[in-house]
Design a protein around this motif. Structure first.
Motif, PDB file in Angstrom:
ATOM      1  N   LYS A   1       2.511   7.242  10.273  1.00  8.38           N
ATOM      2  CA  LYS A   1       2.173   7.987  11.484  1.00  8.38           C
ATOM      3  C   LYS A   1       1.727   9.401  11.146  1.00  8.38           C
ATOM      4  O   LYS A   1       0.828   9.953  11.786  1.00  8.38           O
ATOM      5  N   LEU A   2       2.366  10.013  10.164  1.00  4.08           N
ATOM      6  CA  LEU A   2       1.963  11.342   9.731  1.00  4.08           C
ATOM      7  C   LEU A   2       0.534  11.326   9.195  1.00  4.08           C
ATOM      8  O   LEU A   2      -0.255  12.233   9.468  1.00  4.08           O
ATOM      9  N   ALA A   3       0.178  10.281   8.452  1.00  7.09           N
ATOM     10  CA  ALA A   3      -1.156  10.184   7.867  1.00  7.09           C
ATOM     11  C   ALA A   3      -2.247  10.041   8.920  1.00  7.09           C
ATOM     12  O   ALA A   3      -3.356  10.538   8.745  1.00  7.09           O
ATOM     13  N   ALA A   4      -1.923   9.343  10.022  1.00 11.07           N
ATOM     14  CA  ALA A   4      -2.872   9.167  11.131  1.00 11.07           C
ATOM     15  C   ALA A   4      -4.218   8.641  10.640  1.00 11.07           C
ATOM     16  O   ALA A   4      -5.280   9.179  10.969  1.00 11.07           O
ATOM     17  N   HIS A   5      -4.155   7.575   9.858  1.00 14.01           N
ATOM     18  CA  HIS A   5      -5.373   7.006   9.278  1.00 14.01           C
ATOM     19  C   HIS A   5      -5.284   5.489   9.342  1.00 14.01           C
ATOM     20  O   HIS A   5      -4.278   4.901   8.938  1.00 14.01           O
ATOM     21  N   ARG A   6      -6.349   4.858   9.801  1.00 20.02           N
ATOM     22  CA  ARG A   6      -6.341   3.405   9.934  1.00 20.02           C
ATOM     23  C   ARG A   6      -6.543   2.734   8.581  1.00 20.02           C
ATOM     24  O   ARG A   6      -7.133   3.288   7.665  1.00 20.02           O
ATOM     25  N   GLY A   7      -6.053   1.490   8.473  1.00 16.92           N
ATOM     26  CA  GLY A   7      -6.324   0.671   7.301  1.00 16.92           C
ATOM     27  C   GLY A   7      -5.475   0.963   6.091  1.00 16.92           C
ATOM     28  O   GLY A   7      -5.789   0.509   4.986  1.00 16.92           O
ATOM     29  N   ILE A   8      -4.389   1.705   6.241  1.00 11.88           N
ATOM     30  CA  ILE A   8      -3.532   2.028   5.111  1.00 11.88           C
ATOM     31  C   ILE A   8      -2.757   0.782   4.660  1.00 11.88           C
ATOM     32  O   ILE A   8      -2.239   0.019   5.477  1.00 11.88           O
ATOM     33  N   ILE A   9      -2.687   0.593   3.338  1.00  9.29           N
ATOM     34  CA  ILE A   9      -1.921  -0.502   2.756  1.00  9.29           C
ATOM     35  C   ILE A   9      -0.568   0.047   2.331  1.00  9.29           C
ATOM     36  O   ILE A   9      -0.490   0.895   1.427  1.00  9.29           O
ATOM     37  N   PHE A  10       0.479  -0.400   2.968  1.00  8.39           N
ATOM     38  CA  PHE A  10       1.801   0.181   2.755  1.00  8.39           C
ATOM     39  C   PHE A  10       2.248   0.106   1.296  1.00  8.39           C
ATOM     40  O   PHE A  10       2.847   1.037   0.766  1.00  8.39           O
ATOM     41  N   ARG A  11       1.987  -1.023   0.615  1.00  6.37           N
ATOM     42  CA  ARG A  11       2.456  -1.216  -0.758  1.00  6.37           C
ATOM     43  C   ARG A  11       1.739  -0.303  -1.749  1.00  6.37           C
ATOM     44  O   ARG A  11       2.269  -0.010  -2.822  1.00  6.37           O
ATOM     45  N   GLN A  12       0.518   0.115  -1.417  1.00  7.16           N
ATOM     46  CA  GLN A  12      -0.295   0.847  -2.369  1.00  7.16           C
ATOM     47  C   GLN A  12      -0.478   2.324  -2.028  1.00  7.16           C
ATOM     48  O   GLN A  12      -0.696   3.140  -2.933  1.00  7.16           O
ATOM     49  N   GLN A  13      -0.397   2.669  -0.742  1.00  6.31           N
ATOM     50  CA  GLN A  13      -0.750   4.030  -0.336  1.00  6.31           C
ATOM     51  C   GLN A  13       0.412   4.840   0.231  1.00  6.31           C
ATOM     52  O   GLN A  13       0.311   6.063   0.332  1.00  6.31           O
ATOM     53  N   LEU A  14       1.479   4.179   0.610  1.00  2.62           N
ATOM     54  CA  LEU A  14       2.678   4.862   1.103  1.00  2.62           C
ATOM     55  C   LEU A  14       3.793   4.589   0.106  1.00  2.62           C
ATOM     56  O   LEU A  14       4.407   3.518   0.125  1.00  2.62           O
ATOM     57  N   LEU A  15       4.055   5.541  -0.760  1.00  7.42           N
ATOM     58  CA  LEU A  15       4.927   5.305  -1.898  1.00  7.42           C
ATOM     59  C   LEU A  15       6.186   6.162  -1.793  1.00  7.42           C
ATOM     60  O   LEU A  15       6.106   7.375  -1.581  1.00  7.42           O
ATOM     61  N   LEU A  16       7.334   5.531  -1.963  1.00  5.92           N
ATOM     62  CA  LEU A  16       8.621   6.213  -1.885  1.00  5.92           C
ATOM     63  C   LEU A  16       9.209   6.364  -3.280  1.00  5.92           C
ATOM     64  O   LEU A  16       9.209   5.412  -4.063  1.00  5.92           O
ATOM     65  N   GLN A  17       9.716   7.550  -3.566  1.00  2.93           N
ATOM     66  CA  GLN A  17      10.331   7.802  -4.866  1.00  2.93           C
ATOM     67  C   GLN A  17      11.804   7.374  -4.827  1.00  2.93           C
ATOM     68  O   GLN A  17      12.410   7.225  -3.771  1.00  2.93           O
ATOM     69  N   GLU A  18      12.362   7.224  -5.995  1.00  2.00           N
ATOM     70  CA  GLU A  18      13.772   6.814  -6.090  1.00  2.00           C
ATOM     71  C   GLU A  18      14.665   7.912  -5.508  1.00  2.00           C
ATOM     72  O   GLU A  18      14.422   9.101  -5.701  1.00  2.00           O
ATOM     73  N   PHE A  19      15.706   7.510  -4.766  1.00  6.02           N
ATOM     74  CA  PHE A  19      16.633   8.455  -4.171  1.00  6.02           C
ATOM     75  C   PHE A  19      18.004   7.817  -4.093  1.00  6.02           C
ATOM     76  O   PHE A  19      18.154   6.600  -4.200  1.00  6.02           O
ATOM     77  N   ASN A  20      19.016   8.652  -3.910  1.00  4.84           N
ATOM     78  CA  ASN A  20      20.394   8.177  -3.810  1.00  4.84           C
ATOM     79  C   ASN A  20      20.747   7.997  -2.336  1.00  4.84           C
ATOM     80  O   ASN A  20      20.885   8.985  -1.609  1.00  4.84           O
ATOM     81  N   PRO A  21      20.875   6.782  -1.846  1.00  2.90           N
ATOM     82  CA  PRO A  21      21.089   6.565  -0.405  1.00  2.90           C
ATOM     83  C   PRO A  21      22.387   7.190   0.085  1.00  2.90           C
ATOM     84  O   PRO A  21      23.446   7.036  -0.528  1.00  2.90           O
ATOM     85  N   GLN A  22      22.295   7.906   1.183  1.00  5.92           N
ATOM     86  CA  GLN A  22      23.450   8.511   1.841  1.00  5.92           C
ATOM     87  C   GLN A  22      23.358   8.187   3.334  1.00  5.92           C
ATOM     88  O   GLN A  22      22.421   7.525   3.784  1.00  5.92           O
ATOM     89  N   THR A  23      24.304   8.691   4.105  1.00  5.27           N
ATOM     90  CA  THR A  23      24.209   8.526   5.557  1.00  5.27           C
ATOM     91  C   THR A  23      23.018   9.284   6.119  1.00  5.27           C
ATOM     92  O   THR A  23      22.373   8.847   7.073  1.00  5.27           O
TER      93      THR A  23
END
Length: 227
Positions: free
Chosen positions: A167-189
């Protein structure tokens, strides 16, 4: 009180949460500019969807006065051809992002910049579909970070974080697996997830905030001021 909370994200942005307890009739009765909204309601929405749609608009209107320059009361929340919300009758720099799931609606309203918000009911669906939206390294990190009983929460959080970045990108046709990438993090609440957006041959860095606003739900959001 259906308006659950308002949180200031910056001098120019606010995050609001609405706990949906009303019927569509109750929501219509207190919705500003109700006559103008009636033709905008999706024709196929059942009673539950109608209530979510209306609660989202009630929430956004409740945030109008929280900006440095309050929005005109006649402003309407509309959707473009892709379903993305925008503010008709507001200054051009007014930005809105809106999400609803189950009994909750969430919105970020900002004056300038970009915003994305997503709220999700925790289910096993995200884990079942992980291969469709997670890159291989993200999936490996998720498997290593989850234990019995928390997998549904973690995978739902990853999906929600990518939704907020999309939603922040506001661009059509984005491929989640290739263009929206999450870095490793330590899950918390609650915390932040480092993220990378790959768009137009460039990579930009972002931070997605997350929390659990109520049992059984995850919330993610991001606001980046202009300039």
């Amino acid at each position: 009180m259906p308006l659950h909370s308002i949180q200031r994200l910056s001098p120019t942005a606010v995050l609001g949460l609405w706990h949906l307890t009303e019927t569509p009739e109750d929501l219509w009765a207190a919705l500003p500019n109700a006559a103008a909204y009636q033709p905008l309601l999706p024709a196929t929405a059942d009673a539950r969807r109608q209530a979510q749609w209306l609660a989202g608009r009630r929430l956004v209107h409740a945030l109008f006065g929280e900006l440095p320059t309050p929005l005109p009361p006649e402003t309407l929340v509309q959707n473009d051809a892709t379903g993305r919300p925008w503010l008709a009758g507001a200054p051009a720099d007014a930005v809105v992002s809106l999400s609803h799931s189950g009994e909750w609606a969430a919105a970020v309203l900002a004056q300038g910049g970009r915003a994305g918000v997503d709220i999700e009911l925790i289910r096993d669906k995200a884990q079942r579909l992980a291969g469709k939206f997670l890159a291989e390294n993200e999936w490996a990190h998720a498997r290593a970070a989850t234990a019995d009983g928390v997998a549904d929460t973690h995978y739902t959080l990853l999906w929600s974080a990518k939704e907020s970045l999309y939603k922040l990108a506001a661009h059509r046709g984005i491929i989640f697996r290739q263009q929206l990438l999450l870095q490793e993090f330590n899950p918390q609440t609650s915390g932040e997830i480092p993220a990378t957006l790959v768009l137009g041959g460039a990579e930009t860095r972002h931070r997605i905030c997350y929390t659990q606003p109520a049992p059984g739900y995850v919330l993610t959001y991001c606001h980046e001021p202009a300039g």
